[in-house]
Design a protein around this motif. Structure first.
Motif, PDB file in Angstrom:
ATOM      1  N   TYR A  49      43.853 -34.274  28.398  1.00 16.29           N
ATOM      2  CA  TYR A  49      43.538 -35.236  27.339  1.00 16.29           C
ATOM      3  C   TYR A  49      43.967 -36.649  27.680  1.00 16.29           C
ATOM      4  CZ  TYR A  49      48.263 -33.634  26.083  1.00 16.29           C
ATOM      5  OH  TYR A  49      49.577 -33.269  26.114  1.00 16.29           O
ATOM      6  N   ASN A  66      35.439 -36.186  31.492  1.00 16.63           N
ATOM      7  CA  ASN A  66      35.002 -35.103  30.604  1.00 16.63           C
ATOM      8  C   ASN A  66      34.248 -34.055  31.387  1.00 16.63           C
ATOM      9  OD1 ASN A  66      34.895 -37.568  28.201  1.00 16.63           O
ATOM     10  ND2 ASN A  66      35.965 -35.661  27.829  1.00 16.63           N
ATOM     11  N   ALA A  84      31.436 -23.615  26.215  1.00 15.44           N
ATOM     12  CA  ALA A  84      32.671 -23.739  25.422  1.00 15.44           C
ATOM     13  C   ALA A  84      32.463 -24.523  24.143  1.00 15.44           C
ATOM     14  CB  ALA A  84      33.791 -24.371  26.260  1.00 15.44           C
ATOM     15  N   LEU A  85      31.317 -24.315  23.479  1.00 11.59           N
ATOM     16  CA  LEU A  85      31.102 -24.981  22.182  1.00 11.59           C
ATOM     17  C   LEU A  85      31.994 -24.324  21.141  1.00 11.59           C
ATOM     18  CD1 LEU A  85      27.215 -25.315  22.245  1.00 11.59           C
ATOM     19  CD2 LEU A  85      28.932 -26.983  22.949  1.00 11.59           C
ATOM     20  N   PHE A  86      32.370 -25.091  20.113  1.00  8.27           N
ATOM     21  CA  PHE A  86      33.216 -24.543  19.059  1.00  8.27           C
ATOM     22  C   PHE A  86      32.333 -23.842  18.032  1.00  8.27           C
ATOM     23  CE2 PHE A  86      35.409 -28.626  20.324  1.00  8.27           C
ATOM     24  CZ  PHE A  86      36.215 -28.017  21.249  1.00  8.27           C
ATOM     25  N   PRO A  87      32.433 -22.519  17.922  1.00 13.22           N
ATOM     26  CA  PRO A  87      31.472 -21.777  17.089  1.00 13.22           C
ATOM     27  C   PRO A  87      31.638 -22.062  15.597  1.00 13.22           C
ATOM     28  CG  PRO A  87      33.160 -20.304  17.958  1.00 13.22           C
ATOM     29  CD  PRO A  87      33.379 -21.634  18.606  1.00 13.22           C
ATOM     30  N   HIS A  88      32.837 -22.521  15.183  1.00  8.26           N
ATOM     31  CA  HIS A  88      33.045 -22.733  13.752  1.00  8.26           C
ATOM     32  C   HIS A  88      32.618 -24.120  13.296  1.00  8.26           C
ATOM     33  CE1 HIS A  88      36.620 -23.983  15.974  1.00  8.26           C
ATOM     34  NE2 HIS A  88      36.847 -24.842  15.013  1.00  8.26           N
ATOM     35  N   MET A  89      32.083 -24.916  14.210  1.00 11.70           N
ATOM     36  CA  MET A  89      31.605 -26.253  13.823  1.00 11.70           C
ATOM     37  C   MET A  89      30.107 -26.337  14.064  1.00 11.70           C
ATOM     38  SD  MET A  89      34.314 -28.726  15.699  1.00 11.70           S
ATOM     39  CE  MET A  89      36.051 -28.349  15.665  1.00 11.70           C
ATOM     40  N   TYR A 100      33.393 -34.294  18.302  1.00  7.63           N
ATOM     41  CA  TYR A 100      34.783 -33.822  18.336  1.00  7.63           C
ATOM     42  C   TYR A 100      35.740 -34.857  18.946  1.00  7.63           C
ATOM     43  CZ  TYR A 100      38.740 -30.664  19.036  1.00  7.63           C
ATOM     44  OH  TYR A 100      39.979 -30.084  19.012  1.00  7.63           O
ATOM     45  N   ALA A 101      35.335 -35.426  20.093  1.00 11.38           N
ATOM     46  CA  ALA A 101      36.220 -36.384  20.776  1.00 11.38           C
ATOM     47  C   ALA A 101      36.511 -37.584  19.877  1.00 11.38           C
ATOM     48  CB  ALA A 101      35.586 -36.835  22.084  1.00 11.38           C
ATOM     49  N   MET A 113      36.402 -37.514  16.498  1.00  9.39           N
ATOM     50  CA  MET A 113      37.205 -37.026  15.369  1.00  9.39           C
ATOM     51  C   MET A 113      38.684 -36.989  15.759  1.00  9.39           C
ATOM     52  SD  MET A 113      38.714 -34.036  14.020  1.00  9.39           S
ATOM     53  CE  MET A 113      37.956 -32.610  14.824  1.00  9.39           C
ATOM     54  N   VAL A 114      38.954 -36.487  16.958  1.00 14.48           N
ATOM     55  CA  VAL A 114      40.337 -36.390  17.433  1.00 14.48           C
ATOM     56  C   VAL A 114      40.969 -37.780  17.531  1.00 14.48           C
ATOM     57  CG1 VAL A 114      41.708 -35.843  19.478  1.00 14.48           C
ATOM     58  CG2 VAL A 114      40.024 -34.209  18.639  1.00 14.48           C
ATOM     59  N   ARG A 121      28.315 -33.644  24.008  1.00 10.27           N
ATOM     60  CA  ARG A 121      29.706 -33.663  23.587  1.00 10.27           C
ATOM     61  C   ARG A 121      30.594 -34.298  24.664  1.00 10.27           C
ATOM     62  NH1 ARG A 121      32.865 -28.073  22.545  1.00 10.27           N
ATOM     63  NH2 ARG A 121      32.699 -28.033  24.802  1.00 10.27           N
ATOM     64  N   ALA A 122      30.283 -33.992  25.929  1.00  8.66           N
ATOM     65  CA  ALA A 122      31.103 -34.517  27.023  1.00  8.66           C
ATOM     66  C   ALA A 122      30.834 -36.000  27.267  1.00  8.66           C
ATOM     67  CB  ALA A 122      30.842 -33.718  28.297  1.00  8.66           C
ATOM     68  N   SER A 175      38.125 -21.248  27.426  1.00  8.57           N
ATOM     69  CA  SER A 175      37.495 -22.528  27.750  1.00  8.57           C
ATOM     70  C   SER A 175      37.344 -23.414  26.514  1.00  8.57           C
ATOM     71  CB  SER A 175      36.137 -22.293  28.413  1.00  8.57           C
ATOM     72  OG  SER A 175      35.270 -21.635  27.537  1.00  8.57           O
ATOM     73  N   GLN A 176      37.320 -22.807  25.308  1.00 10.28           N
ATOM     74  CA  GLN A 176      37.263 -23.645  24.104  1.00 10.28           C
ATOM     75  C   GLN A 176      38.508 -24.502  23.976  1.00 10.28           C
ATOM     76  OE1 GLN A 176      36.349 -21.723  20.369  1.00 10.28           O
ATOM     77  NE2 GLN A 176      34.844 -20.447  21.376  1.00 10.28           N
ATOM     78  N   MET A 222      40.984 -29.982  24.848  1.00 12.15           N
ATOM     79  CA  MET A 222      41.918 -30.885  25.511  1.00 12.15           C
ATOM     80  C   MET A 222      41.171 -31.873  26.398  1.00 12.15           C
ATOM     81  SD  MET A 222      45.420 -29.049  25.816  1.00 12.15           S
ATOM     82  CE  MET A 222      45.364 -28.269  27.364  1.00 12.15           C
ATOM     83  N   ASP A 223      40.070 -31.400  26.957  1.00  9.82           N
ATOM     84  CA  ASP A 223      39.235 -32.270  27.775  1.00  9.82           C
ATOM     85  C   ASP A 223      38.686 -33.428  26.948  1.00  9.82           C
ATOM     86  OD1 ASP A 223      37.725 -32.581  30.375  1.00  9.82           O
ATOM     87  OD2 ASP A 223      36.050 -32.486  28.982  1.00  9.82           O
ATOM     88  N   LEU A 224      38.441 -33.157  25.653  1.00  9.63           N
ATOM     89  CA  LEU A 224      37.848 -34.171  24.782  1.00  9.63           C
ATOM     90  C   LEU A 224      38.918 -35.022  24.102  1.00  9.63           C
ATOM     91  CD1 LEU A 224      35.086 -31.841  23.383  1.00  9.63           C
ATOM     92  CD2 LEU A 224      34.709 -33.834  24.822  1.00  9.63           C
ATOM     93  N   GLY A 225      40.144 -34.937  24.569  1.00 11.42           N
ATOM     94  CA  GLY A 225      41.164 -35.869  24.107  1.00 11.42           C
ATOM     95  C   GLY A 225      42.150 -35.305  23.102  1.00 11.42           C
TER      96      GLY A 225
END
Lengths: 342, 269
Positions: free
Chosen positions: A85, A90, A97-102, A110-111, A113-114, A158-159, B161-162, B167-170
């Motif tokens: 991070y 990226n 590795a997509l987030f299934p709950h979003m 996502y990046a 939002m963080v 996303r990346a 990988s999730q 972490m890759d996205l910050g």
């Protein structure tokens, strides 16, 4: 020298520098003393069979593995021990590795939002990215409702949303069918040109690496066997491994050819085939074992002494019979001397 | 292809259901009987009088309150420790990992009587007086296992990988935990937590060894059964407990059905 590109001009700051980087997992030397420099804006591929160290090398650059020894420099800064991070890098993961709950929009954003970007702005920018990867209007879907190709595009969007200076792609097209792969290869290359971002692309598909890359590093046993432009790599393979892994090659002992020691690579398409048994320089005669008609080309398998050689020629009626004597010939410049692998 | 079940299958089904639920029906029936000394069948009459009497029993309320506190504390400890163990077991490879897995499962596989004796001996050794906290610790030993089992199964289904992607996205570790890990194990935590709560709530054996004179609800039940009078009160409390435990089960079913909808054809409706 063919290796000129390996020493970039000092006026350009390299995007990535690996110095003597090794990464061991217990007794396994996944990456074993790799040196390389990748230039900004370059499309750089890491090519090799599974277990050759190419993915570990990518993960070292992404920060997912720590080097056992050596140094990793990203845009002039030592990043060897930085967590993922904290790197301006990226990654597009092999399994996406997509987030299934979003939903798709929140995945892409996502990046942002963080980092605390306000919702309206991150939604707007997510929509922009979705448009860039041709998924406009699918923001409300869940990853589970998308096809493989669409998921791949979401992972890409996303990346890219943070506008990284370096994008790592770990066999991103591996799960797609052939037709989609070819489409995505063209799109990825176009996207890279449009954005001017450095791409590091890991693949085991030599065709993919040759067609997309500015330069290719061929990995074997945790080391780089050869680092060159696709053309140099194909035309001037330096080791038997490279000659056989990039395209196909006949590898011949110098003795057989009446040349000084060592081994030589000879591409099948550099060989002409004629009926009859002739001898002389740059020729070998043998017995025709098999003929494979491939459409535009025809492949011939020929037994020459102990060796079995392959020749590929444009298809035309030559009236060759399986089992008959044939002569293989080539131009003297077609033989490429190989060095022993390190 | 599924079709109409045969007659024999349907009879078997109803017999099975009867076997499972007949005793529960009996409890409900005897909570309403007018006869308070024997289990006379059929009951001579039906009344709601015992409900009023049960609710006035201070010892019942004390036992119920104690059981709820113990179950809540034990579940809380189990959720934290169980999740941590699951994360460690999922993430790291080390020598003797299989052996550790067996050790982890052991508290729930061992007869409660052994766990009870072991705990009692240990507490004595450590000069710990049996108290509320010794009961909580005793219950936590097997509650951790149920949380661990649920969470580790979920971890295995979720690709690592999730976490790397996050972490890759910050996102640092904390943000990754909050936005990626926790949402993906939430239902596993809910399931593991509910199971833990239920296990602790009706535990008798380990409690007997670790409690001083505290009476959790199950122990209160046991004591009541040996009293000759006011038998229906026990049944009333049993019905009451049944209703309390029924609600979270229905709730959990409803919650998980909802998430299934979200994953499935949410847009088709």
């Amino acid at each position: 020298m063919v290796q000129m590109l390996k020493e970039p001009k000092t006026s350009v700051q390299a995007a990535v520098v690996l110095r003597e980087v090794s990464c061991y997992f217990g007794p396994v030397k996944a990456v074993d003393g790799v040196d390389l420099e990748i230039l900004p804006g370059e499309f750089f591929s890491m090519l090799g069979p599974s277990g050759s160290g190419k993915t570990t090398c990518l993960r070292l650059i992404g920060g997912f593995e720590q080097p056992t020894s050596g140094q990793i420099v990203l845009f002039g800064q030592d990043a060897s021990r930085l967590p993922p991070y904290a790197r301006d890098v990226n990654t597009v993961f092999q399994d996406y590795a997509l987030f299934p709950h979003m939903n798709v929009r929140d995945n892409v954003a996502y990046a942002l939002m963080v980092r605390g970007v306000p919702r309206p702005e991150r939604h707007r920018r997510a929509e922009e990215m979705l448009e860039l990867v041709k998924l406009a209007g699918l923001g409300d879907r869940r990853p589970g409702q998308l096809s493989g190709g669409q998921r791949q595009r979401v992972a890409l969007a996303r990346a890219l949303i943070n506008r990284p200076r370096l994008l790592l792609l770990d066999e991103p097209l591996g799960a797609l069918d052939l037709k989609l792969r070819e489409e995505m290869q063209i799109e990825l290359k176009a996207l890279q040109r449009q954005l001017g971002i450095t791409f590091i692309y890991v693949t085991h598909d030599q065709g993919e690496a040759l067609s997309m890359s500015d330069r290719v590093a061929v990995f074997n046993h945790g080391r780089i066997e050869q680092l060159d432009t696709p053309k140099q790599l194909y035309e001037y393979p330096q080791t038997e491994f490279v000659a056989r892994f990039v395209g196909s090659a006949n590898v011949l002992e110098g003795r057989l050819l009446g040349l000084e020691g060592g081994r030589y690579a000879l591409r099948p398409e550099r060989i002409a085939i004629q009926p009859g048994s002739q001898t002389g320089p740059n020729r070998l005669s043998g017995t025709l074992l098999d003929i494979h008609y491939l459409g535009a080309q025809t492949r011939y398998e020929v037994q020459v002494g102990e060796e079995r050689l392959t020749a590929v020629t444009p298809s035309e009626e030559q009236g060759l019979q399986i089992g008959s004597a044939v002569t293989l010939s080539w131009e003297s410049g077609s033989l490429r001397p190989l060095r022993e692998a390190v | 292809m599924p079709g109409k079940p045969s007659l024999g299958l349907r009879i078997a089904f109803y017999l099975g259901m009867l076997f499972l639920h007949f005793p529960i029906a009996i409890i409900v029936l005897y909570a309403l009987t007018t006869e308070d000394r024997t289990y006379q069948f059929p009951p001579p009459g039906l009344t709601l009088r015992w409900f009023g009497e049960a609710f006035q029993r201070q010892d019942m309320w004390a036992a119920l309150w104690l059981s709820l506190q113990v179950a809540a504390m034990a579940t809380g400890i189990a959720l934290v420790l169980g999740t941590m163990v699951a994360a460690a077991m999922y993430r790291f490879q080390f020598l003797g990992k299989d052996f550790i897995t067996v050790l982890l499962i052991l508290p729930i596989a061992l007869p409660g009587i052994l766990t009870g004796i072991a705990l009692l001996t240990t507490f004595k050794r450590l000069a710990l007086e049996p108290s509320f906290w010794t009961i909580v610790i005793g219950h936590a030993t097997f509650c951790i296992v149920t949380v661990y089992n649920n969470v580790v199964a979920r971890f295995r289904r979720t690709g690592y990988s999730q976490i790397e992607a996050s972490m890759d996205l910050g996102a640092d570790w904390f943000a990754t935990w909050r936005f990626v890990v926790l949402p993906s194990i939430a239902t596993a935590l809910l399931a593991g937590g509910m199971l833990s709560f239920a296990l602790s709530f009706d535990e008798v054996i380990v409690t007997t060894f670790t409690a001083a004179d505290q009476k959790t609800l199950p122990i209160w039940f046991l004591n009541e059964l040996f009293r000759p009078r006011e038998r229906p009160i026990t049944n009333v409390v049993a019905v009451f407990v049944m209703l309390i435990t029924f609600l979270p089960i229905v709730l959990a079913q409803w919650l998980t059905r909802d998430t299934d909808d979200l994953h499935g054809g949410g847009k088709t409706g």
